[in-house]
Design a protein around this motif. Structure first.
Motif, PDB file in Angstrom:
ATOM      1  N   TYR A  50       1.940   2.760   3.476  1.00  0.00           N
ATOM      2  CA  TYR A  50       2.656   1.888   4.215  1.00  0.00           C
ATOM      3  C   TYR A  50       4.219   2.485   4.675  1.00  0.00           C
ATOM      4  CZ  TYR A  50       5.052  -2.169   6.297  1.00  0.00           C
ATOM      5  OH  TYR A  50       5.732  -3.045   7.342  1.00  0.00           O
ATOM      6  N   LYS A  99       1.095  -1.237   0.008  1.00  0.00           N
ATOM      7  CA  LYS A  99       0.097  -0.084   0.080  1.00  0.00           C
ATOM      8  C   LYS A  99       0.760   1.484   0.137  1.00  0.00           C
ATOM      9  CE  LYS A  99      -3.886  -2.052   0.155  1.00  0.00           C
ATOM     10  NZ  LYS A  99      -4.879  -2.410   1.418  1.00  0.00           N
ATOM     11  N   LYS A 100       0.464   2.302  -0.723  1.00  0.00           N
ATOM     12  CA  LYS A 100       1.296   3.634  -0.615  1.00  0.00           C
ATOM     13  C   LYS A 100       1.424   4.095   0.509  1.00  0.00           C
ATOM     14  CE  LYS A 100       1.532   7.429  -3.855  1.00  0.00           C
ATOM     15  NZ  LYS A 100       2.711   7.172  -4.233  1.00  0.00           N
ATOM     16  N   LYS A 119       9.311  -2.491  -1.069  1.00  0.00           N
ATOM     17  CA  LYS A 119       8.992  -1.696  -2.173  1.00  0.00           C
ATOM     18  C   LYS A 119       9.925  -1.978  -3.443  1.00  0.00           C
ATOM     19  CE  LYS A 119       5.863   1.494   0.288  1.00  0.00           C
ATOM     20  NZ  LYS A 119       4.656   1.462  -0.279  1.00  0.00           N
ATOM     21  N   SER A 147      10.033  -0.952   4.939  1.00  0.00           N
ATOM     22  CA  SER A 147       9.002  -0.652   3.629  1.00  0.00           C
ATOM     23  C   SER A 147      10.060  -0.293   2.569  1.00  0.00           C
ATOM     24  CB  SER A 147       8.393   0.691   4.057  1.00  0.00           C
ATOM     25  OG  SER A 147       9.152   1.678   4.506  1.00  0.00           O
TER      26      SER A 147
END
Lengths: 287, 287
Positions: free
Chosen positions: B270, B267-268, B279, B275
């Protein structure tokens, strides 16, 4: 047909399509270099790389091990030893070893057939494709580099300009694309030595300052948030970009995460937004 | 000779040395699964994997694409379709789709020749070698799993035990090693359906609760900080280990980073200690 219109890569190079990377470091930076290479290979799985290492005192057994390591990532390596005497009077420290100056000598040291090379600092993590930089048209410039003026503070840039007596933006040389053909016509070893020694007292980041003095005006600027992201300043990038450069954006767009400054990500104490990412790559180099 | 003394892998399996991974997910988890597979391949470059996917409604074109994706990582995949009707009365949600129950059915669904399989949730990042878990002796147990009691709070574990009426620690089934030979003797489809329906109102984490009720006593505990690290609780792990499980330790020792809970790393919004790492892998899947 299109190859002939390409003004910076020989048809031979275009055919093999190999990307030439330049590195210059001493024994202390072997592991960071291995991390950089690992990340380069993982983020650029379809590319073929050749590494040119300019060094002075990396022992033969370490060079063997490095060659084998690169070969595991399907990367070839040529090590060129440079006489330490050449820079015996240059200011150095553990963080800024003599080898840093060698990037400026590359046009004189690398084989004549080589037309372009991309210099990378060993404290860099590569997280996306480097091809568009590699193929960048340099027009009449000899170099391409980023400035950290945007993220740091424009004032810093002014201070650096005044300090060095230069007109252009102050470039960070951690990522430096070099058009060797053009750079060969302006690179004079004597001029580099003289500048290093003459300015010894004014130099803060020795090699970078010398580069800016001598070659700043031959350098075209590239976007630091893509090509030389200063990993210390996630919040500043986010703020200055009005929220655009968030973590998703950085992971999808930034190519070189540059761990500038004294706090190095391989140190146990290091904690930053990208610390888990860096330390994961540190761990991968032994696999 | 040594092969004959090995009590859980057939000599055939020992010869090809392939590690069998079980996954069960729906269409919404295809991308997290691809991230998991990418990280598995990168952290285990010398291993050969075969993926068993139990699913109900993943379209044929997605299965083709997944097979091709796995093949790029030199991983083979077999998809087995399960009749949706079987669990039509089981409690489900977007976060907990029907497919989650299928891991418990694996002993009945996977080929008889298969003696061991490692189930992995798709919200996992693999960051180290999984071989020692794969080779773990299960003695008389049928399963191996970790409990998050240590990091969460022992009290939570007591609550879960009381809620489900079980004696053993409450296991997280995101990572589940299954001795299929033994599990086949205790797995009854009817018993699973009945438990899911009978306990529908008490179930908080539906599949996991059912697993704990039915098979908790057949499960040997493995260290969660290695095999099922709850990525939400870096600080709690650090604190409870008196500083031992710092970021360097986690990157060097933890094998499965499990992104438990509702805040998912894809999710954006997060943001967490891992992270950037997650990502980055999200970005790698398209390379």
């Amino acid at each position: 047909m299109t190859m002939k219109t390409n003004n910076y890569l020989s048809s031979e190079k275009m055919t093999d399509n190999k990307i030439n990377i330049l590195v210059t470091f001493d024994k202390n930076y072997i592991n960071p270099f291995r991390v950089m290479i690992k990340s380069l290979a993982i983020s650029n799985p379809m590319e073929t790389f050749h590494i040119w290492l300019l060094h002075s005192a990396i022992p033969q057994e370490d060079l063997f091990a490095l060659t084998e390591y690169c070969s595991k990532q399907k990367i070839t390596l040529t090590a060129i030893e440079i006489d330490r005497e050449l820079f015996k009077n240059a200011p150095v420290s553990k963080q800024y070893p003599q080898e840093m100056y060698y990037r400026m000598m590359a046009p004189l040291m690398l084989p004549n057939g080589l037309e372009r090379v991309l210099y990378l600092d060993p404290d860099i993590l590569v997280i996306n494709s480097i091809r568009s930089l590699w193929e960048m048209q340099l027009e009449n410039y000899s170099f391409a580099a980023a400035s950290h003026g945007f993220v740091l503070d424009e004032f810093i840039d002014e201070v650096n300009k005044a300090r060095l007596g230069t007109e252009h933006d102050y470039f960070n040389t951690g990522v430096l694309l070099i058009d060797l053909k053009r750079a060969r016509t302006i690179t004079k070893a004597e001029e580099i030595y003289r500048c290093v020694i003459d300015k010894a007292n004014q130099l803060i980041l020795p090699d970078q300052d010398v580069f800016n003095c001598l070659y700043g005006s031959y350098t075209v600027q590239i976007a630091d948030e893509i090509w030389n992201y200063d990993a210390r300043y996630y919040s500043a990038y986010l703020l200055k970009s009005e929220g655009k450069f968030d973590l998703d954006w950085v992971m999808q767009n930034t190519v070189f995460l540059h761990f500038c400054g004294k706090q190095k990500p391989w140190k146990k104490k290091y904690s930053g937004r990208f610390s888990a990412l860096y330390k994961h790559y540190m761990n991968l180099i032994d696999m």
